[in-house]
Each structure stands twice: as structure tokens, then as C-alpha cells.
Design an enzyme around this catalytic site. Sequence first.
Site, PDB file in Angstrom:
ATOM      1  N   LYS A   1     -26.342 -17.568  59.326  1.00 38.75           N
ATOM      2  CA  LYS A   1     -27.587 -17.046  59.896  1.00 38.75           C
ATOM      3  C   LYS A   1     -27.749 -17.400  61.369  1.00 38.75           C
ATOM      4  O   LYS A   1     -28.431 -16.684  62.106  1.00 38.75           O
ATOM      5  CB  LYS A   1     -28.784 -17.554  59.106  1.00 38.75           C
ATOM      6  CG  LYS A   1     -28.975 -19.060  59.104  1.00 38.75           C
ATOM      7  CD  LYS A   1     -30.160 -19.460  58.239  1.00 38.75           C
ATOM      8  CE  LYS A   1     -30.370 -20.960  58.229  1.00 38.75           C
ATOM      9  NZ  LYS A   1     -31.514 -21.359  57.392  1.00 38.75           N
TER      10      LYS A   1
ATOM     11  N   ARG B   1     -39.922 -27.093  49.124  1.00 34.95           N
ATOM     12  CA  ARG B   1     -39.806 -25.752  49.709  1.00 34.95           C
ATOM     13  C   ARG B   1     -39.762 -24.791  48.527  1.00 34.95           C
ATOM     14  O   ARG B   1     -40.601 -24.881  47.638  1.00 34.95           O
ATOM     15  CB  ARG B   1     -38.599 -25.655  50.647  1.00 34.95           C
ATOM     16  CG  ARG B   1     -38.798 -24.563  51.715  1.00 34.95           C
ATOM     17  CD  ARG B   1     -37.651 -24.445  52.693  1.00 34.95           C
ATOM     18  NE  ARG B   1     -36.469 -23.827  52.097  1.00 34.95           N
ATOM     19  CZ  ARG B   1     -35.380 -23.501  52.782  1.00 34.95           C
ATOM     20  NH1 ARG B   1     -35.307 -23.764  54.085  1.00 34.95           N
ATOM     21  NH2 ARG B   1     -34.349 -22.947  52.181  1.00 34.95           N
TER      22      ARG B   1
END
Length: 352
Positions: free
Chosen positions: A36, A129
Site C-alpha cells: 500500500k 482496531r
Amino acid sequence: MFPLIIINRKKLIDNIENVLKMSRENNIPYITFVVKAFSGNEEILSIINSTSLKSIGDSRIENLKKFQSLPIEKMLLRIPMLSEVRDVIKYADISLNSELPVIEALNAEAKAQNKIHDILIMFDLGDLREGLYYKSDYLPFIKKVLSLQNINIKGIGTNLTCYGGLIPDEIILNRLVQIKNKIENGFSIKLDIISGGNSSSVTLFNQNIIPKEINHLRLGESILFGKETSYSKEIKGLNHDVFLFQAEIIECKTKPSFPDGTITINSFGEVPQIEDKGMITRLILAIGKQDVILENLVPIDENLSILGGSSDHLILESKNNKYKVGNIVTFKINYPALVHLMNSNYVKKDFQ
């Protein structure tokens, strides 16, 4: 043309192969290279094709769309948005998931596209998360997913350190193993992938404490910068200088170090904390906070130090007089700087 980020192809390929080797030596045969940070730059394709990688991962489906020519697995790392379900099925071979409505939408779209879509169900082991909380009653969730004809539960996974800073250890990872056993025993199935996190888990290499059931990691920074991310320590045998950043000097003058007048907030709403050093040599470079967090740049020349900057300007102090307008300053960078610089359209990318 500048500003410029330089990517050393050979050093990156060496890191990829060496991390794959280290992982196998620690009984983790399956690695997804997290790409990414490259922001979908297609120059990475030839690098990946030069390695023995079998899987890449990205958080944005737009980037995976650009990598369709790669003959390897493409994993969507961020849990999908409902609005992108069609593209997830079309461009991702496998995705990470934690929400039943999204998985049901993926199932419907996979049926429409005549596909079976693989997923990893994410579990939150305490970092807070994404994922089903490990203390919750998750078996009814699993039962519902197993009833979906076009979804295949390939395995389970977790994310550690990125949000809550939770350090992976034997106790934390065994929580994932216990979930694996409960699911497999409860439904008489075999989970192929037990994904034990990211580059923070690399800190456990060579200690014989990673549970044998963990067979997959999603690795970015450990490959790109040769560092584990639990304690930010460099990994022996890897390159730590795959990336360099360069910017051009647009002003070089001797000026006072302290503003002359009443100080208020700057252009970013901050009250500047400026030390009075008397008269100094100040360099202004053509890069700014619009492109990168300036504190994530480290000048290679130890005679240079960062004073601050604004949207489009980086201000350095120079302790020698060798620099002039038009000279280029080279910096070491960290992972956040790489992410920002690769995402800036104003920064040139040079794969060497």
C-alpha cells in the site's frame, strides 16, 4: 526534476527474498507483501515479478485493480466498504472481513459474478482496531458465514500494534490459536490460514515462541525498511536504505533564528516553538507539509537540521557554508514518510 524519491530495486528484491527465507525458517510459509505504501505505482510490478512472492496486499481496491496482471494472490487488507463490494469481488482474490452485512453483500455479488470469494475473518485480540472481539460469542457469526454459498472462510487473522500499540507475544497469539481450535472443532472444518499480524510479529522470529499454528503474516515495513515494528529495531541481514528522498534548495541566506515581532499561530494553527540561536544559515527547500510530515525526514548530512516549515517549504539550519541555491539535499525517510511521499503527485518517483 525534484522533489524526488529514489527506490533501489535490487535492495528491495533482496529484502523480499530474505524476509521470505526468514519466515520459512520460523515455520511461517505464507507471506503477503503489503504494497500500500507504493500508492498503486505500477513500477512495483516488475519488482514483484522478479521475486518468489505468492501474495500481495493493499488497503485500497483501486490499487489492486492496477495489479491485475500479476499472476499471484491479491489481498484486500482493509475491511471492505459496502459501496465497493462489486470491485472487491472483481479485483481481490481474498479480503479481510468483520461485518456480517458486508460479507452477505460480498456473497450476493460473488454469486452475480459466478465466483467463490475467499475471506479471512478478523479477530480483535486486544489492540482494538478491526475484528470480532476475542472474548465475544463469535460462533453464531461463523455459523451464518458458513451458510453463504459463494463465500469461503479461508482462515482467520488479527492486527496488532497499528492502533493500540499491543505488542504480539505468545499469550496474545495463542488467543488466535484458541479461536482457530474453537471454530474448527465446533464446525468440523479446517482453516487454511492463521494470520498472526504484521511486521510487529517479526520481533518474535528466532525465539521459538510463535505458536506453530500461525502460518501467515502480512508484511510491509519489515520488507521495505528492514525493521520490525514492535520496537522499531533494524533486522540483521536486511537493507535499511531502500529509499532515499531528495529536495532542491530554493533559498540560502543568513538570517536571525527567532522571529522579529509578536508571535501567533502559524498556517497550521500551531504556536511555533522556536529557539533563539542568533544568526544562522537557513536553507529553504521546495517540499512541505502538503507532501510529508517534515519530522519524518532525516538529512544525511549531519551538518543540517530541520527547523520547521509550512505547506510548501522545508526550512533547514546549515552549520557549514557549502550549500547554495539549486543544490540537492538528500534525506533518509521512515515508513510514514514513504506513504505520504508516494501519495504526493508533486513528488517524482525513480525506481533505479
